[in-house]
Each structure stands twice: as C-alpha cells, then as structure tokens.
Motif scaffolding. Structure first.
Motif, mmCIF file in Angstrom:
data_model
loop_
_atom_site.group_PDB
_atom_site.id
_atom_site.type_symbol
_atom_site.label_atom_id
_atom_site.label_comp_id
_atom_site.label_asym_id
_atom_site.label_seq_id
_atom_site.Cartn_x
_atom_site.Cartn_y
_atom_site.Cartn_z
ATOM 1 N N THR A 94 18.214 24.124 82.503
ATOM 2 C CA THR A 94 17.959 22.727 82.156
ATOM 3 C C THR A 94 19.167 22.083 81.504
ATOM 4 O OG1 THR A 94 17.003 23.443 80.054
ATOM 5 C CG2 THR A 94 15.480 23.082 81.911
ATOM 6 N N GLY A 95 20.086 22.869 80.971
ATOM 7 C CA GLY A 95 21.235 22.309 80.275
ATOM 8 C C GLY A 95 22.442 22.095 81.161
ATOM 9 N N PHE A 96 22.452 22.703 82.335
ATOM 10 C CA PHE A 96 23.598 22.585 83.229
ATOM 11 C C PHE A 96 23.121 22.140 84.605
ATOM 12 C CE2 PHE A 96 24.988 25.476 79.990
ATOM 13 C CZ PHE A 96 26.326 25.189 79.811
ATOM 14 N N THR A 97 23.970 21.385 85.280
ATOM 15 C CA THR A 97 23.674 21.020 86.656
ATOM 16 C C THR A 97 24.936 21.156 87.485
ATOM 17 O OG1 THR A 97 22.812 19.290 88.118
ATOM 18 C CG2 THR A 97 24.106 18.567 86.246
ATOM 19 N N PHE A 98 24.793 21.706 88.676
ATOM 20 C CA PHE A 98 25.931 21.898 89.561
ATOM 21 C C PHE A 98 26.020 20.714 90.515
ATOM 22 C CE2 PHE A 98 24.691 26.008 88.065
ATOM 23 C CZ PHE A 98 25.899 26.638 87.800
ATOM 24 N N SER A 99 27.205 20.158 90.611
ATOM 25 C CA SER A 99 27.365 18.943 91.405
ATOM 26 C C SER A 99 28.463 19.123 92.428
ATOM 27 C CB SER A 99 27.701 17.752 90.498
ATOM 28 O OG SER A 99 27.988 16.603 91.265
ATOM 29 N N ALA A 100 28.180 18.709 93.665
ATOM 30 C CA ALA A 100 29.203 18.722 94.718
ATOM 31 C C ALA A 100 30.088 17.500 94.633
ATOM 32 C CB ALA A 100 28.542 18.784 96.088
ATOM 33 N N ALA A 101 29.626 16.471 93.904
ATOM 34 C CA ALA A 101 30.429 15.256 93.745
ATOM 35 C C ALA A 101 31.625 15.539 92.853
ATOM 36 C CB ALA A 101 29.574 14.152 93.147
ATOM 37 N N GLN A 102 32.653 14.740 92.989
ATOM 38 C CA GLN A 102 33.860 14.913 92.200
ATOM 39 C C GLN A 102 34.057 13.711 91.288
ATOM 40 O OE1 GLN A 102 35.267 17.755 92.357
ATOM 41 N NE2 GLN A 102 34.435 18.556 94.260
ATOM 42 N N SER A 103 34.827 13.905 90.203
ATOM 43 C CA SER A 103 35.097 12.802 89.286
ATOM 44 C C SER A 103 36.553 12.791 88.836
ATOM 45 C CB SER A 103 34.183 12.913 88.055
ATOM 46 O OG SER A 103 34.505 14.085 87.312
ATOM 47 N N GLN A 104 37.411 13.527 89.537
ATOM 48 C CA GLN A 104 38.805 13.615 89.124
ATOM 49 C C GLN A 104 39.525 12.289 89.389
ATOM 50 O OE1 GLN A 104 37.275 16.064 91.029
ATOM 51 N NE2 GLN A 104 36.886 17.191 89.151
ATOM 52 N N GLU A 105 40.484 11.970 88.498
ATOM 53 C CA GLU A 105 41.206 10.711 88.576
ATOM 54 C C GLU A 105 42.698 10.982 88.495
ATOM 55 O OE1 GLU A 105 39.774 8.450 85.316
ATOM 56 O OE2 GLU A 105 37.664 8.666 85.863
ATOM 57 N N ILE A 106 43.485 9.922 88.626
ATOM 58 C CA ILE A 106 44.932 10.041 88.580
ATOM 59 C C ILE A 106 45.407 10.553 87.226
ATOM 60 C CG2 ILE A 106 45.218 7.605 87.941
ATOM 61 C CD1 ILE A 106 47.810 7.612 89.551
ATOM 62 N N THR A 107 44.698 10.178 86.144
ATOM 63 C CA THR A 107 45.099 10.658 84.818
ATOM 64 C C THR A 107 44.960 12.164 84.705
ATOM 65 O OG1 THR A 107 42.875 10.139 84.012
ATOM 66 C CG2 THR A 107 44.595 8.483 83.645
ATOM 67 N N ASP A 108 43.951 12.734 85.380
ATOM 68 C CA ASP A 108 43.791 14.192 85.373
ATOM 69 C C ASP A 108 44.954 14.868 86.090
ATOM 70 O OD1 ASP A 108 41.149 14.187 84.124
ATOM 71 O OD2 ASP A 108 40.468 13.300 85.997
ATOM 72 N N ALA A 109 45.377 14.285 87.200
ATOM 73 C CA ALA A 109 46.498 14.859 87.947
ATOM 74 C C ALA A 109 47.797 14.795 87.142
ATOM 75 C CB ALA A 109 46.667 14.125 89.277
ATOM 76 N N MET A 110 48.029 13.658 86.480
ATOM 77 C CA MET A 110 49.275 13.486 85.739
ATOM 78 C C MET A 110 49.339 14.389 84.509
ATOM 79 S SD MET A 110 50.910 11.563 87.629
ATOM 80 C CE MET A 110 52.314 11.366 86.551
ATOM 81 N N ARG A 111 48.194 14.780 84.011
ATOM 82 C CA ARG A 111 48.174 15.680 82.859
ATOM 83 C C ARG A 111 48.897 16.987 83.173
ATOM 84 N NH1 ARG A 111 42.861 16.675 82.543
ATOM 85 N NH2 ARG A 111 42.599 14.579 81.703
ATOM 86 N N TYR A 112 48.802 17.429 84.434
ATOM 87 C CA TYR A 112 49.406 18.705 84.817
ATOM 88 C C TYR A 112 50.713 18.532 85.586
ATOM 89 C CZ TYR A 112 44.772 20.109 83.441
ATOM 90 O OH TYR A 112 43.624 20.284 82.718
ATOM 91 N N ALA A 113 50.954 17.342 86.092
ATOM 92 C CA ALA A 113 52.191 17.106 86.841
ATOM 93 C C ALA A 113 53.381 16.893 85.914
ATOM 94 C CB ALA A 113 52.026 15.898 87.759
ATOM 95 N N GLN A 114 53.127 16.423 84.690
ATOM 96 C CA GLN A 114 54.209 16.154 83.746
ATOM 97 C C GLN A 114 54.360 17.312 82.764
ATOM 98 O OE1 GLN A 114 52.608 12.065 82.676
ATOM 99 N NE2 GLN A 114 54.801 11.630 82.710
ATOM 100 N N ASP A 115 55.605 17.671 82.473
ATOM 101 C CA ASP A 115 55.907 18.734 81.519
ATOM 102 C C ASP A 115 56.570 18.148 80.278
ATOM 103 O OD1 ASP A 115 54.999 20.586 83.365
ATOM 104 O OD2 ASP A 115 56.997 20.958 84.172
ATOM 105 N N ASN A 116 56.309 18.784 79.143
ATOM 106 C CA ASN A 116 57.034 18.450 77.932
ATOM 107 C C ASN A 116 58.221 19.391 77.781
ATOM 108 O OD1 ASN A 116 55.745 16.203 76.855
ATOM 109 N ND2 ASN A 116 54.126 17.462 75.938
ATOM 110 N N LEU A 117 59.181 18.994 76.959
ATOM 111 C CA LEU A 117 60.370 19.813 76.741
ATOM 112 C C LEU A 117 60.085 20.794 75.609
ATOM 113 C CD1 LEU A 117 63.321 20.156 77.694
ATOM 114 C CD2 LEU A 117 63.993 18.687 75.806
ATOM 115 N N ASN A 118 59.536 21.949 75.970
ATOM 116 C CA ASN A 118 59.244 22.992 74.990
ATOM 117 C C ASN A 118 60.091 24.214 75.275
ATOM 118 O OD1 ASN A 118 57.306 21.539 73.559
ATOM 119 N ND2 ASN A 118 55.675 22.136 74.970
ATOM 120 N N GLY A 119 60.193 25.105 74.282
ATOM 121 C CA GLY A 119 60.964 26.322 74.476
ATOM 122 C C GLY A 119 61.594 26.782 73.187
ATOM 123 N N THR A 120 62.661 27.575 73.304
ATOM 124 C CA THR A 120 63.357 28.070 72.124
ATOM 125 C C THR A 120 64.000 26.916 71.359
ATOM 126 O OG1 THR A 120 65.484 28.390 73.255
ATOM 127 C CG2 THR A 120 63.897 30.209 73.358
#
Length: 501
Positions: A10-36
């Motif tokens: 009752t607390g979860f439902t599985f959906s075949a529909a999608q809700s991804q947007e351009i902001t979701d894609a850009m979250r992983y397409a852009q990198d920050n300058l991290n490292g040593t």
C-alpha cells in the motif's frame, strides 16, 4: 509478516510512466572541479602534466609520469551560498559540509631492461567525489500575476473528471497524479461537475494577483567515480594511458512550495493558502572510459590530448507528494484539505547517456622552479540522451534537450612556483553555459590558490577555490514556470596528505 507485506504494497506503487526532466539529466552531465588540493589549487589544468592522482580524471596518461609509488587522501570543506531574487525579494541560504572527496594510489613498475624503449608501466586506483549535492535554497516574494493553480490546471485539462474523482492516486500516471492532487485539494474545479466526461477545469484560487510564494529546495548526496588506470612510458617522452571508470550516485531532493493570498473573501469558498511538498530519491550506477597521451616535446614543453567517453548511467527514481490547502469564505470556518496519498512511486529503471569530452593541453616547465599549464576542453551537451530512445516520453525530452542545450568550451589555467620545499600555486577556470539561452544556467568563473610542503616521503597540500555561476530556477516544469534568479557561490578548502612508498 502479512501485515508488513500489506504495508509495503500500500505504500509503494510501480509505474511505467516516466517523470525525468532536463534538470535531472544536467545533474549528471555536469562535473564539479574536485580532487586533490594541488589539482584544485591549479584550476584542474593537468592535462599535459600528470603526476597527480586527480590528473587521471583529465588525462589517464598522467600516472606514467610518476617516479615513485604514491598514496593520497583528500579532505574537503564545501561551503555553498545561494542568493535568490524573486520579484525583487532577496534571500540568502548557506550550506556547509565536510567530506572525504579523494583517495587513491599509484604503483610504478620500472623496466629492468635498459635496452627497452618502454621505460615503465603504472597501475592506479583513484576515487573522486565528482559532485557533492549538499545544498539548500530558499526563494520568496510576491508574484503580481501568477498562482501555482496553473500548474495543476495544465495537467488536469484533458483528463476526464471520473479519473480525478473516482480513481486512486496510485493507479494514475505522473501527469494525471498532478491533476488528481489539484482536484482533491479543491485548488481546481470541473467546468461541468455533473459530467463524468468533463475534461475542462477552472481555478478555485481567487484572481487579482499578488500571491505571496515561497520555494524551499534541500538536496544531499554524491556522485562518485572510481577509476582503474593503466599507463606506460615510451622513451620517457611519450606517455599513454587508459581509465575504466565505475560511477555510483545517490541523490535526495526535498522541495516545499507555499502560497497565500489576501484577496477579499466571498460567500463561496476559495483557496487562501497551500503547501505542496515533493520528495525525490535517485540512485544508480554508471560506466565510462578515458584515453589519453602526453608528449614531452622538449625539456620544457609538454602537450596532452585526452578523450572522455559518455557516461552510461542506469538510474532508478522514487517519488512522493503531499498537498495541504486551506479554503475560506466570508463568515465561515476555514476548511483544511489534506491530500496525502502516502504512496511512493517507483518508476521503471532508465538509462542516461551524458556527452563525451575532448581535452587538449599545453604546459611549460621552468626546470625545477615552476610551471604554467593550460587545458582547453569541448563538450556538446545537446548529445545528452535518456534511453530507451524509442520511449515516446524520452523521445520528446531528448528532442527538447537537443534544441535548448549547446556545445561548450572550458578553459583551465594553472601555475606553480617552488621555493625549495615550499610550492605556491594558483589557478583559473572558465566554463561556458550548457544552455543556448545562457540564462537557465550561466557561465562559470572560478579562481583558486594554494600551497604545498615537501617533507620528503610525505607531502602536505592545502588549497582554496571559489567559483560563481548565475542561474534561473523555475519552481515547476509546466503551467506555472515562474522562478527565481540565483547567484551561487562555492567556496571550498581542501587538504591532501601524500605518502611516497
């Protein structure tokens, strides 16, 4: 056990529909300058230098530049400040976090055959947190014309009244769910309430404008990258390397939108205030590879060329919502309409392909006293794609991303000057906006500096880096798309301990 299973169902439902947007894609397409700390202090301009574990993120040939085995660990303090402006009202929100953002080691195997042109071979393993998602943002102000009712109307129009009135939230796709929330919260009303086939809706929010609105966004998580590296040296003038990268991400976002109005009350109930909460959890893994080469043209001049493939992510989303609306009428008691489905939507796993990147590098080494290094990188964000591409929803989103995203150029400059065992460093970074309009996300400009001290087999490096970028954040993706102008400042301090073995 049956009770637990019932609660889960009752607390979860599985959906075949999608809700991804351009902001979701850009979250992983852009990198920050991290490292040593050395890498960050010099603006990440290491494509032609190597000799630093985080340089492998730019050019995998860099591990063959090492003379000895080395282990490095980096701790970083992340400080983010967001200044927002929404219809003239300004707010400032700050977020601080502390993290182990880099750890790795390189092992160098020298060729015992002095007659061979292949002088050494290196293996390395390095972890970098390429994105720290800990952030908080608050915007508020009085909107002179638009209410959030437009968001719910944009989804409800075209959906039969019977679906919004009689269906369960869990049985609807993502778009119909938004219409359902608006209808059940009495934010919208059917034009013909007696017709189950009614598909047109009207607002229950009073007209007249001057809607006071607040939007809070809290995020946390990371995007980690574990690189397995191999490189070799030919005559100590040509270095060639390969990275196989494993990516893993965990991201949580909580948004809370509030609106009220002071319109005069009538004998009919109208919405006077509401709060709309959304919770998103995204997690998954990915894979990418990198190829690179560094040429020692002369004792002073180094050239580098590196290719970073797309990252192929496999991601999953969990999403939940809650709406609370208060309606008022003249000389009547307020009514509270709470729409809390207590359902977490589990969307079908999906794939995301981020764009590849090509980097050319130049470095000039002043003997043992210092160096100057320059990296130039190109990346085409319009190649970002959700998959499977034959999915109609993803096809529309991909077409939209292709039309609004652009090719970008990035320049990184670094310098180092040595005074005996002390090293002084400075860096500069400029990255163009990935959007054609240059306003959704603006250009990024960053500066950095740092120092290091060589104790012999142990080295300590310290770096400070700062970067600024402007953006425009729409509160919702359709219907009600007004948003705040954001100026984001990132100020980070990194400390690296290096041990030569």
């Amino acid at each position: 056990m049956k009770k637990i299973l019932f609660l889960l169902l009752t607390g979860f439902t599985f959906s075949a529909a999608q809700s991804q947007e351009i902001t979701d894609a850009m979250r992983y397409a852009q990198d920050n300058l991290n490292g040593t700390a050395r890498f960050r202090a010099m603006g990440g301009a290491f494509g032609a230098l190597g000799g630093d574990l985080s340089s492998l993120n730019i050019n995998p040939a860099g591990s063959a530049v090492f003379s000895n085995n080395q282990i490095a660990v980096t701790l970083s303090s992340y400080n983010t400040k967001n200044n927002s402006n929404y219809f003239g009202t300004t707010n400032t929100e700050k977020d601080n976090s502390f993290d182990l953002n880099q750890a790795g080691g390189v092992f160098v195997f020298k060729n015992g055959n002095s007659n061979s042109n292949w002088k050494k071979f290196s293996l390395a393993v390095n972890y970098d947190n390429i994105n720290n998602y800990n952030n908080s943002l608050f915007s508020s102000g009085t909107n002179p014309t638009n209410s959030v009712d437009s968001y719910f109307l944009s989804y409800a129009d075209g959906i039969p009244l019977s679906e919004l009135r009689d269906s369960s939230y869990r049985n609807l796709d993502n778009g119909a769910q938004q219409g359902y929330l608006g209808y059940q919260g009495y934010i919208i009303n059917p034009v013909d309430p007696n017709n189950n086939n009614n598909t047109q809706y009207t607002t229950n929010v009073p007209a007249g404008g001057n809607y006071y609105q607040e939007n809070t966004v809290l995020t946390n998580g990371y995007n980690g990258k574990l690189s397995f590296n191999a490189a070799t040296s030919f005559k100590d003038i040509l270095y060639i390397g390969l990275n196989l990268n494993s990516h893993f991400t965990d991201y949580r976002q909580s948004t809370s939108f509030y609106e009220d109005n002071s319109a005069p009350l009538t004998t009919n109930y109208t919405v006077t205030r509401l709060r709309f909460d959304n919770e998103l959890y995204t997690y998954g893994t990915g894979f990418s590879f990198q190829l690179g080469a560094i040429a020692k043209v002369t004792d002073e001049i180094r050239l580098g060329l590196a290719y970073e493939s797309s990252t192929w992510y496999h991601l999953s989303d969990e999403f939940s919502q809650k709406l609370v609306a208060v309606s008022s009428a003249a000389n009547q008691t307020d009514t509270n309409d709470v729409v809390d489905p207590q359902v977490t939507n589990l969307y079908n796993p999906y794939k995301l392909q981020t764009p590849s990147k090509l980097t050319g590098s130049f470095a000039y080494v002043f003997g043992k006293s210092g160096l100057i290094s320059i990296d130039y990188a190109m990346k085409d964000y319009s190649n970002t794609k959700f998959k499977p591409e034959n999915d109609s929803y993803f096809s529309d989103v991909n077409s939209y991303m292709n039309s609004v995203l652009d090719k970008t150029n990035e320049v990184r400059v670094g310098a180092e000057y040595k005074i005996e065992k002390l090293s002084l460093r400075a860096g500069y970074r400029y990255e163009q906006s990935p959007y054609k309009n240059k306003t959704t996300v603006g250009d990024l400009t960053g500066y950095s500096g740092g120092l290091g001290y060589n104790f012999g087999s142990t080295k300590v490096d310290l770096a400070y880096s700062t970067a600024e970028r402007n953006s425009h954040q729409a509160f919702f993706n359709q219907g009600f798309t007004d948003g705040a102008n954001i100026k984001t400042s990132n100020n980070n301090i990194s400390l690296t301990l290096l041990f030569e073995l």
